[in-house]
Design an enzyme around this catalytic site. Structure first.
Site, PDB file in Angstrom:
ATOM      1  N   ASP A 122      -0.269   4.181   1.121  1.00 40.26           N
ATOM      2  CA  ASP A 122      -0.636   5.223   1.954  1.00 40.26           C
ATOM      3  C   ASP A 122       0.078   4.980   3.339  1.00 40.26           C
ATOM      4  O   ASP A 122       0.540   4.008   3.844  1.00 40.26           O
ATOM      5  CB  ASP A 122      -2.257   5.217   2.288  1.00 40.26           C
ATOM      6  N   HIS A 134       0.664  -1.113   0.057  1.00 41.91           N
ATOM      7  CA  HIS A 134      -0.180  -0.062   0.100  1.00 41.91           C
ATOM      8  C   HIS A 134       0.753   1.208   0.073  1.00 41.91           C
ATOM      9  O   HIS A 134       2.191   1.311   0.625  1.00 41.91           O
ATOM     10  CB  HIS A 134      -1.026  -0.096   1.145  1.00 41.91           C
ATOM     11  N   GLU A 165      -5.078   1.799   2.753  1.00 40.76           N
ATOM     12  CA  GLU A 165      -4.900   0.414   3.538  1.00 40.76           C
ATOM     13  C   GLU A 165      -5.125   0.615   5.226  1.00 40.76           C
ATOM     14  O   GLU A 165      -5.371   0.047   6.037  1.00 40.76           O
ATOM     15  CB  GLU A 165      -3.640  -0.140   3.524  1.00 40.76           C
ATOM     16  N   GLU A 166      -4.671   1.970   5.736  1.00 36.80           N
ATOM     17  CA  GLU A 166      -4.815   2.304   7.005  1.00 36.80           C
ATOM     18  C   GLU A 166      -5.947   3.201   7.719  1.00 36.80           C
ATOM     19  O   GLU A 166      -5.853   3.432   8.387  1.00 36.80           O
ATOM     20  CB  GLU A 166      -3.699   3.400   7.240  1.00 36.80           C
ATOM     21  N   GLU A 197       3.901  -5.969   3.468  1.00 36.26           N
ATOM     22  CA  GLU A 197       4.195  -5.681   4.794  1.00 36.26           C
ATOM     23  C   GLU A 197       5.219  -5.722   5.631  1.00 36.26           C
ATOM     24  O   GLU A 197       5.948  -6.682   5.599  1.00 36.26           O
ATOM     25  CB  GLU A 197       2.593  -5.773   5.702  1.00 36.26           C
ATOM     26  N   HIS A 239       3.116   2.763  12.802  1.00 34.95           N
ATOM     27  CA  HIS A 239       2.150   3.865  13.494  1.00 34.95           C
ATOM     28  C   HIS A 239       2.682   4.632  14.679  1.00 34.95           C
ATOM     29  O   HIS A 239       1.976   5.248  15.335  1.00 34.95           O
ATOM     30  CB  HIS A 239       0.980   3.107  14.007  1.00 34.95           C
ATOM     31  N   ASP A 286       6.146   0.921   7.357  1.00 30.48           N
ATOM     32  CA  ASP A 286       4.949   0.523   7.203  1.00 30.48           C
ATOM     33  C   ASP A 286       4.122   1.497   6.035  1.00 30.48           C
ATOM     34  O   ASP A 286       3.805   2.566   6.412  1.00 30.48           O
ATOM     35  CB  ASP A 286       4.032   0.682   8.475  1.00 30.48           C
TER      36      ASP A 286
END
Lengths: 370, 370
Positions: free
Chosen positions: B75, B73, B135-136, B164, B343, B101
């Protein structure tokens, strides 16, 4: 704030109740009503009157062997489209904010002041009237508490009668109330790897089972049955849907009979949750207000019960009678309002409760029986 | 939004990672980066390229007997003062939002596209590259889900590798995740008369004891150990400090091994809380995403494990590999990022994880072993 029209203490108790309800006095906004009450009491000519903030104190000083204190708060909870008052003749109900809690009680007090607070009146007991502010908000603002701190002598007597709504029954003493927060700690982790964390919500399990196993006590004091209760009143915990939470808390309310004092109540709660605390939870008492013993064996109380002509029952909620009890003064709750309706949009008082309350107190203060 | 400078796929994987991190692409704001990726892939000249919203799809069509799908992903979660990227030479860490990530994974994919997506390249497998958006955020926005609905054919292959963060390990399949809310109802009452009410918080006790007694299962599939977990992730209830609450709820997260499908997982949770439900609670499954079997016995997967030269382990979190698994495609997680740092404000990737990931995939796609 504009002045209110003068209160006419010679009007009947229903008219006086309506006049009080139609003068809005949400907690913190009682000044205009307190002004009107003060002026009416001063006009009577037979009372010593003192103003302390928005509390109005008045008393006879006739040298009687006994003194009865009547107390009522002037404030109400916020208005909910229910002022001015509305009389429903068909059902005999007077609707409006404060009708039950407790301007109908205040109106009875004002009627009694009008009768016994004039020169030449001959009550059997000296009488003290305490009208106070800020009962419906945080305890620290409570006007009766302020009077107790600043003018304690005004509260002394052989019997105190708080005119909070009791549906015309005598409710003796009151139960205590303690609130505590039980907090658990854990370790945060992603819920996909939950074994790396410690779940603080799961750590509440012991407290839940302690509550589930708890059998509340019932105790009879002076013929009044007090029923205790230990309940969770709040629970919270959780970080996100995919996180093992590291904090949770359970808020507990213990309502306890007045044969326990505050320390005994706290000790009891700590015993109930001892296992949870031993397992790592912390228990913090956040407030604790002791109850009041019914004191029905005191002669002044017995005479009042005779005047009303009905047996006393236990007061289960906490009320300001405990402030009198703290000075060793027996205190009862007795008022024409309906406690179930307090703070509701549909608040009302049954009109036919008003005159009997005035009559019973008139008989008592006169020294006759009803 | 301004155009980004062109991406240089001939730059080394660290430089390419930095270029991607320095192009902010918080979920919903991926267009500029998707434009740059699309342009770079089209320029290569050996790929069929399609754009679907902010997903960019590209593939070789060389008639190879097997096809490998690489997915990542574009994003990131919101930026936390951690863009642009910062290289700490002393510790060999590249800091910044998305470094782990998963823009380092995207950079590896772009490097592979630069090698195998040009005319004359001879990969051992046909290769499909899927760069996607959102995705997030909520699953309904997920770009890979949108591709699965609208262009399912683009996702077919003999093996899917989701890049990932896995710290350079192969993580096979994924566990499923189910969230349910257990709600209890009671009857509100004043806590001074608690016996007139029914305490909805107390009614959670059975659910708490069920959780406390629960022993999660561990199961080995294709040599990978999956560890389940059943946890409360939220609890709430309470009206006020003096009210017996009439509503409470417990939110539960069940992480389950991929040998259970969604229905079996729900049935299991309902069995665990059967007593609580029999006692009047309601249990509502609010989301349920099945896991993905590791599929390591498939030849394409076995060859990839050989290329990386390390054994596969179970993926415990839920990832988008389940979207491939739903089409019967074996899917693995393999990326240079560190999942523990995703994150976080301190998100970074170890620089020396980048080249080995590129090298292992290059070897695999070339048909040699590392």
């Amino acid at each position: 704030m504009d002045d209110l029209p003068p209160l006419d203490l010679s009007a009947d108790v229903l008219s006086l109740t309506r006049a009080l309800v139609d003068a809005p006095s949400v907690s913190g906004g009682e000044t205009a009503l307190a002004d009107a009450v003060e002026a009416a009491l001063r006009d009577l000519g037979g009372l010593e009157v003192e103003r302390i903030g928005d509390a109005v104190l008045a008393r006879t000083n006739l040298g009687r062997p006994t003194r009865v204190v009547l107390a009522g708060h002037l404030d109400t909870v916020p208005i909910a489209d229910n002022v001015p008052s509305r009389l429903d003749e068909a059902t005999g109900r007077l609707y409006g904010c404060g009708t039950s809690d407790m301007k109908s009680g205040d109106a009875v007090m004002l009627r009694l002041a009008g009768r016994f607070g004039v020169p030449g009146a001959e009550p059997a007991h000296d009488v003290t009237f305490v009208f106070y502010d800020n009962e419906e908000v945080e305890a620290v603002k409570n006007g009766l508490g302020r009077v107790a701190r600043e003018r304690r002598g005004w509260l002394y007597g052989d019997l105190a009668i708080l005119m909070e709504p009791t549906d015309g029954e005598i409710e003796a003493g009151c139960q205590g109330t303690l609130r505590a927060v039980l907090e658990t700690r854990g370790r945060r982790a992603h819920s996909a790897r939950s074994w790396l964390g410690v779940n603080a919500i799961h750590a509440l399990t012991g407290a839940f089972t302690a509550l589930a196993a708890y059998r509340p006590r019932e105790v009879e004091i002076d013929g009044c049955l007090y029923r205790e209760g230990l309940n969770a009143v709040g629970v919270s915990g959780g970080v996100a849907g995919n996180v093992i939470p590291d904090e949770a808390s359970l808020t507990i309310n213990f309502r306890y009979a007045p044969d326990r004092d505050e320390d005994a109540a706290e000790a009891h709660v700590r015993e109930v949750f001892a296992d949870a605390v031993a397992a790592g939870a912390t228990l913090t008492v956040v407030d604790n207000s002791g109850g009041a013993l019914p004191g029905l064996s005191e002669p002044a109380a017995a005479a009042f019960i005779e005047a009303v002509g009905r047996p006393a029952r236990a007061k289960l909620g906490w009320t300001d009678v405990a402030r009198f009890s703290a000075f060793g003064i027996p205190a009862l709750n007795y008022g024409p309002g309906d406690p179930q309706l307090a703070h509701t949009r549909e608040e009302h008082v049954l009109v036919d409760r008003l005159q009997p309350a005035e009559d019973a107190l008139t008989a008592y203060l006169s020294g006759s029986t009803a």
